[in-house]
Design a protein around this motif. Structure first.
Motif, short mmCIF file in Angstrom:
data_model
loop_
_atom_site.label_atom_id
_atom_site.label_comp_id
_atom_site.label_asym_id
_atom_site.label_seq_id
_atom_site.Cartn_x
_atom_site.Cartn_y
_atom_site.Cartn_z
N ASP A 86 76.67 20.52 19.83
CA ASP A 86 77.90 21.23 20.16
C ASP A 86 77.76 22.14 21.39
O ASP A 86 78.68 22.86 21.72
N ARG A 87 76.61 22.11 22.03
CA ARG A 87 76.40 22.93 23.24
C ARG A 87 75.23 22.35 24.02
O ARG A 87 74.44 21.58 23.49
N LYS A 88 75.13 22.76 25.28
CA LYS A 88 74.02 22.30 26.11
C LYS A 88 72.82 23.20 25.86
O LYS A 88 72.86 24.38 26.17
N MET A 89 71.77 22.63 25.31
CA MET A 89 70.55 23.39 25.06
C MET A 89 69.58 23.27 26.24
O MET A 89 68.62 24.03 26.32
N GLN A 90 69.84 22.32 27.11
CA GLN A 90 69.02 22.14 28.31
C GLN A 90 69.85 21.34 29.32
O GLN A 90 70.94 20.88 29.00
N ALA A 91 69.31 21.18 30.50
CA ALA A 91 70.02 20.44 31.55
C ALA A 91 70.05 18.95 31.23
O ALA A 91 69.19 18.44 30.52
N ARG A 92 71.05 18.28 31.75
CA ARG A 92 71.18 16.82 31.68
C ARG A 92 71.26 16.28 30.26
O ARG A 92 70.67 15.25 29.93
N ILE A 122 83.84 23.53 17.44
CA ILE A 122 84.20 22.11 17.50
C ILE A 122 85.71 21.96 17.44
O ILE A 122 86.28 21.07 18.07
N GLN A 123 86.39 22.85 16.73
CA GLN A 123 87.86 22.79 16.68
C GLN A 123 88.45 22.90 18.08
O GLN A 123 89.46 22.28 18.37
N VAL A 155 70.24 31.65 -0.67
CA VAL A 155 71.09 30.74 0.09
C VAL A 155 70.40 30.50 1.43
O VAL A 155 70.06 31.45 2.13
N VAL A 156 70.17 29.24 1.76
CA VAL A 156 69.41 28.88 2.95
C VAL A 156 70.31 28.15 3.93
O VAL A 156 71.00 27.20 3.57
N SER A 157 70.27 28.58 5.19
CA SER A 157 70.97 27.87 6.26
C SER A 157 69.98 26.92 6.92
O SER A 157 68.87 27.32 7.25
N PRO A 158 70.39 25.68 7.15
CA PRO A 158 69.47 24.72 7.77
C PRO A 158 69.20 25.02 9.25
O PRO A 158 68.18 24.62 9.79
N ASP A 159 70.11 25.75 9.89
CA ASP A 159 69.93 26.08 11.31
C ASP A 159 70.87 27.22 11.67
O ASP A 159 71.65 27.70 10.84
N ALA A 160 70.82 27.65 12.92
CA ALA A 160 71.64 28.78 13.37
C ALA A 160 73.14 28.51 13.21
O ALA A 160 73.90 29.43 12.91
N GLY A 161 73.55 27.26 13.37
CA GLY A 161 74.96 26.92 13.25
C GLY A 161 75.51 27.10 11.84
O GLY A 161 76.71 27.24 11.65
N GLY A 162 74.64 27.10 10.84
CA GLY A 162 75.08 27.22 9.46
C GLY A 162 74.98 28.62 8.88
O GLY A 162 75.33 28.83 7.71
#
Length: 184
Positions: A86-92, A122-123, A155-162
């Motif tokens: 959902d975002r650019k984490m690096q170039a290209r 994403i919306q 409660v565990v989030s799988p990543d920063a987005g969660g």
């Protein structure tokens, strides 16, 4: 198909008649077996693995309904494939979640109903012509886990987005069941 059947049962409706198959070379073949002219159509199609196959099926179902003059086409997506991109984490690298949104929009969808999108932005990948309803699936989970005899739950989030969803889930357990859960 099980989710579509359950939704139809809850609404006391019949599923539309359609065939989604494959040609010998693996191409998707979609046939709608009834008149949809002027009708509001809902496609229930997760884009879970095999992600690319399910996305292609969804796009071609939308195209078929659009070419058959459906009045409105809403897609119900319980799992939005490519949402983690959902975002650019690096170039290209692509922003694949946005590209999938543009593909669906280009095919002619009128509304998206999603469940627990990886992140709210994403919306915004859909234009103003296509409203997106992001349903909170955590409500069901709060009731389910809150009714269990849990001791020191986390409660565990799988990543920063969660993280946001995990915090809301934790707060739901505390509010509805007075259950003090940890957060990781």
């Amino acid at each position: 198909m099980a989710l579509g059947l359950e939704i139809a049962r809850q609404l006391d409706l019949n599923l539309g008649k359609a065939t989604v198959g494959r040609f010998a070379d693996g191409e998707v073949n979609v046939i709608i077996h009834e008149n949809v002219r002027g009708k509001d159509c809902f496609i229930v199609q997760p884009t879970c693995p095999p992600v690319n196959d399910n996305i292609m099926e969804l796009l071609l179902m939308v195209s078929t309904l659009s070419r058959a003059s459906a009045r409105r086409i809403s897609v119900v997506i319980p799992y939005y494939g490519y949402a983690r991109q959902d975002r650019k984490m690096q170039a290209r690298v692509p922003i694949s979640a946005a590209d999938i949104a543009r593909l669906m929009e280009a095919m002619g969808i009128d509304r998206v109903i999603a469940v627990d999108l990886h992140c709210g932005q994403i919306q915004g990948f859909f234009g103003p012509r296509v409203p997106v309803d992001n349903l909170d699936g955590g409500v069901i989970g709060v009731d389910y886990f809150g009714s269990k005899d849990l001791h020191n739950p986390v409660v565990v989030s799988p990543d920063a987005g969660g993280v946001y969803r995990a915090k809301k889930f934790k707060e739901g357990l505390a509010h509805k069941f007075d259950l003090d859960a940890g957060l990781a």
